[in-house]
Design a protein around this motif. Structure first.
Motif, short mmCIF file in Angstrom:
data_model
loop_
_atom_site.label_atom_id
_atom_site.label_comp_id
_atom_site.label_asym_id
_atom_site.label_seq_id
_atom_site.Cartn_x
_atom_site.Cartn_y
_atom_site.Cartn_z
N GLU A 37 110.56 2.35 -23.61
CA GLU A 37 110.54 1.03 -24.05
C GLU A 37 109.05 0.48 -24.23
OE1 GLU A 37 112.67 -3.43 -22.27
OE2 GLU A 37 112.81 -1.28 -21.28
N VAL A 38 108.32 0.54 -23.29
CA VAL A 38 107.22 0.07 -23.40
C VAL A 38 106.39 0.88 -24.49
CG1 VAL A 38 104.63 -0.16 -22.13
CG2 VAL A 38 106.92 -0.50 -20.83
N MET A 39 106.35 2.25 -24.54
CA MET A 39 105.64 2.89 -25.41
C MET A 39 105.94 2.36 -26.83
SD MET A 39 106.36 6.87 -26.67
CE MET A 39 105.31 7.46 -25.12
N HIS A 40 107.24 2.01 -27.09
CA HIS A 40 107.81 1.72 -28.46
C HIS A 40 107.70 0.15 -28.74
CE1 HIS A 40 110.57 5.58 -28.87
NE2 HIS A 40 109.39 5.82 -29.25
N GLY A 41 107.53 -0.44 -27.72
CA GLY A 41 107.35 -1.92 -27.62
C GLY A 41 106.11 -2.19 -28.24
N GLU A 42 105.03 -1.55 -27.82
CA GLU A 42 103.77 -1.59 -28.15
C GLU A 42 103.47 -1.29 -29.59
OE1 GLU A 42 101.57 -0.73 -23.85
OE2 GLU A 42 101.42 0.69 -25.52
N ILE A 43 104.15 -0.41 -30.04
CA ILE A 43 103.97 0.18 -31.76
C ILE A 43 105.07 -0.27 -32.39
CG2 ILE A 43 102.41 2.00 -30.93
CD1 ILE A 43 104.66 3.90 -31.41
N HIS A 44 105.65 -1.28 -31.90
CA HIS A 44 107.09 -1.66 -32.66
C HIS A 44 106.86 -1.99 -34.25
CE1 HIS A 44 110.08 -4.72 -33.90
NE2 HIS A 44 111.12 -3.70 -33.25
N ASP A 45 105.94 -2.96 -34.25
CA ASP A 45 105.72 -3.42 -35.70
C ASP A 45 105.33 -2.21 -36.77
OD1 ASP A 45 106.32 -5.91 -34.70
OD2 ASP A 45 104.35 -6.83 -34.85
N GLN A 46 104.48 -1.28 -36.22
CA GLN A 46 103.97 -0.14 -36.95
C GLN A 46 105.02 0.85 -37.38
OE1 GLN A 46 100.24 1.64 -35.40
NE2 GLN A 46 100.67 0.24 -33.87
N LEU A 47 105.98 0.97 -36.25
CA LEU A 47 107.55 1.66 -36.57
C LEU A 47 108.17 1.00 -37.57
CD1 LEU A 47 108.10 2.86 -32.98
CD2 LEU A 47 106.89 4.19 -34.45
N THR A 48 108.41 -0.07 -37.36
CA THR A 48 109.19 -0.99 -38.46
C THR A 48 108.67 -0.97 -39.82
OG1 THR A 48 108.45 -2.96 -37.62
CG2 THR A 48 110.37 -2.18 -36.73
N GLY A 49 107.22 -0.89 -39.78
CA GLY A 49 106.53 -1.20 -41.18
C GLY A 49 106.55 0.29 -41.96
N ALA A 50 106.44 1.41 -40.91
CA ALA A 50 106.61 2.61 -41.67
C ALA A 50 108.22 2.95 -42.14
CB ALA A 50 106.28 3.91 -40.69
N PHE A 51 108.94 2.45 -41.61
CA PHE A 51 110.32 2.49 -42.01
C PHE A 51 110.49 1.68 -43.31
CE2 PHE A 51 114.69 0.47 -42.54
CZ PHE A 51 115.44 1.63 -42.39
N GLN A 52 109.97 0.53 -43.44
CA GLN A 52 110.25 -0.23 -44.55
C GLN A 52 109.56 0.42 -45.62
OE1 GLN A 52 111.91 -2.88 -45.14
NE2 GLN A 52 112.80 -3.28 -43.04
N ASP A 53 108.23 1.04 -45.50
CA ASP A 53 107.41 1.58 -46.29
C ASP A 53 108.12 2.81 -47.01
OD1 ASP A 53 105.38 -0.01 -46.26
OD2 ASP A 53 104.18 1.23 -45.01
N LEU A 54 108.85 3.54 -46.04
CA LEU A 54 109.56 4.88 -46.48
C LEU A 54 110.77 4.37 -47.47
CD1 LEU A 54 110.08 7.75 -46.52
CD2 LEU A 54 111.22 7.55 -44.37
N LEU A 55 111.46 3.35 -46.94
CA LEU A 55 112.77 2.69 -47.71
C LEU A 55 112.13 2.52 -48.93
CD1 LEU A 55 115.72 2.42 -46.96
CD2 LEU A 55 115.26 0.12 -46.61
N SER A 56 111.21 1.74 -49.17
CA SER A 56 110.83 1.30 -50.65
C SER A 56 110.28 2.71 -51.34
CB SER A 56 109.62 0.45 -50.30
OG SER A 56 108.49 0.91 -49.92
N GLU A 57 110.05 3.65 -50.94
CA GLU A 57 109.33 4.70 -51.66
C GLU A 57 110.56 5.84 -52.30
OE1 GLU A 57 106.57 6.21 -52.18
OE2 GLU A 57 105.04 4.93 -51.15
N PHE A 91 106.76 8.12 -38.13
CA PHE A 91 106.63 7.88 -37.00
C PHE A 91 105.66 8.59 -36.22
CE2 PHE A 91 111.42 6.18 -37.21
CZ PHE A 91 111.07 5.40 -37.70
N LEU A 92 105.56 10.05 -36.37
CA LEU A 92 104.82 10.69 -35.54
C LEU A 92 103.36 10.60 -35.77
CD1 LEU A 92 106.92 13.99 -35.72
CD2 LEU A 92 106.11 12.96 -33.68
N SER A 93 102.95 10.09 -37.16
CA SER A 93 101.51 9.88 -37.55
C SER A 93 101.01 8.77 -36.60
CB SER A 93 101.68 9.57 -38.79
OG SER A 93 101.39 11.06 -39.66
N ILE A 94 102.04 7.95 -36.52
CA ILE A 94 101.51 6.38 -35.89
C ILE A 94 101.31 6.89 -34.21
CG2 ILE A 94 102.49 4.38 -34.91
CD1 ILE A 94 104.30 4.03 -37.59
#
Length: 364
Positions: free
Chosen positions: A9-29, A238-241
């Protein structure tokens, strides 16, 4: 107080915006397999490990199996495996058609005992799998010396050891090739399954990549009887982040481990031994002769635990065809009855660590 065995929870909370941003980028690709995100992560992880090549794959089990197949290991061959490890290490050998040859572990470190390896070597032996169990590197100097003497390959099972440094080099750069798992609970984990092979052998990497992609280097031209085992784009992104944070996350795990080692003082509980230098504490595993009672006691206090691993591989029904009787590996069998993993994860609060230590010390 509740202390889970593991929490992301803490780990993913700290990078939440980066993870969701990566998903959005991939979805648009709209490109989801073998694209730029996987290529990016492979290059980053090879550089991190200090090797030339990284090949993403489906999971850690596949990573070991792909290495062995890429080395040409198959039916009639034998591969040395520590007797105490997760079953995937040996399953990967079986999946190639080869036979795992179990070797007893050191009781203090729970790592393969180099002094026992040579007696297990036969004319059919092709490789040694060195498992960096729980986050501590195997004794690679001794293992590599034995392998060189007998002309064997050395495969690192680094599924629990992301970021470990051994004599100035990261694990993954110590043998002929290494297998990593990115299962979500690992020190470096996906948000699903994933794995990778790293190596300095470019030709081996090419074979591994081809075998993991239906046996083809060129579309619809199949050189090998391959499988489908590829790291997908989303997990690679996700792993790159996460890779950027790995060393910091490992340092916080080490800080928790230092407190456990210094402050847990109970004659009924044996603390882990660190004899190979660095340790990234994927798991913090104690031993207790009354393990099951200790586990029930901790669970009653709201402290999560797990057992890694309760049944030795040679006594698993899956391996009954090898007819290895109970008593063959007494250290391994003793460990299976006494090991207990206690909470260890990034984001543990000081109060949670205090609570675990107090509970361990109060056990009678």
């Amino acid at each position: 107080m509740k202390v889970p065995f593991v929490s992301l929870e803490v780990m993913h909370g700290e990078i939440h915006d980066q993870l969701t941003g990566a998903f959005q980028d991939l979805l648009s690709e709209n490109w989801f397999i073998q694209g730029k995100y996987c290529q990016k992560f492979e290059a980053e992880y090879a550089a991190y490990c200090g090797v030339k090549e990284c090949v993403g794959c489906g999971n850690g089990l596949d990573a070991i199996s792909l290495i062995l197949r890429g080395m040409g290991i198959g039916p009639g061959d034998e591969v040395i495996v520590p007797s105490f490890t997760f079953i995937a290490t040996a399953l990967a050998v079986v999946y190639t058609g080869a036979m795992p040859k179990f070797v007893e572990v050191n009781e203090n470190t729970v790592l393969i005992d180099p002094s026992r390896i040579e007696q297990a070597i036969t004319e059919r032996t092709k490789a040694i799998i060195a498992v960096h169990l729980y986050g501590q590197p195997a004794p690679m100097v001794e293992i590599c010396a034995i392998a060189k003497k007998h002309g064997l390959a050395v495969v690192e099972d680094a599924a629990q050891a992301h970021g470990v440094v051994y004599q100035g080099r990261h694990v993954g750069a110590l043998g002929d090739a290494a297998a990593f798992s990115f299962y979500p609970g690992k020190n470096l984990g996906c948000l699903g399954d994933g794995g990778a092979v790293v190596t300095n052998d470019t030709e081996l990497a090419e074979r591994v990549r081809a075998i993991g992609c239906y046996g083809t280097k060129k579309k619809y031209v199949h050189e090998y009887m391959g499988v489908n085992s590829r790291l997908d784009e989303l997990q690679a992104a996700f792993l790159s982040i996460k890779l950027k944070h790995l060393d910091v996350w490992n340092e916080t795990r080490k800080a928790v481990a230092r407190r456990y080692l210094a402050e847990i003082r109970n004659p009924l509980i044996y603390l882990p031994a660190v004899e190979q230098g660095d340790h990234v504490w994927h798991l913090f595993v104690v031993r207790c002769e009354e393990r099951d009672r200790l586990r029930a006691y901790l669970e009653d206090l709201g402290i999560g635990t797990n057992i890694h691993y309760p049944i030795p591989m040679h006594l698993q029904k899956a391996f009954e065809q090898y007819h290895i009787p109970e008593g063959t590996f007494p250290i391994t069998e003793k460990l299976a009855k006494t090991v207990l993993s206690i909470p260890m994860f990034y984001g543990m609060t000081r109060e949670q660590v205090d609570y675990v230590i107090q509970a361990m010390n109060a056990f009678r």
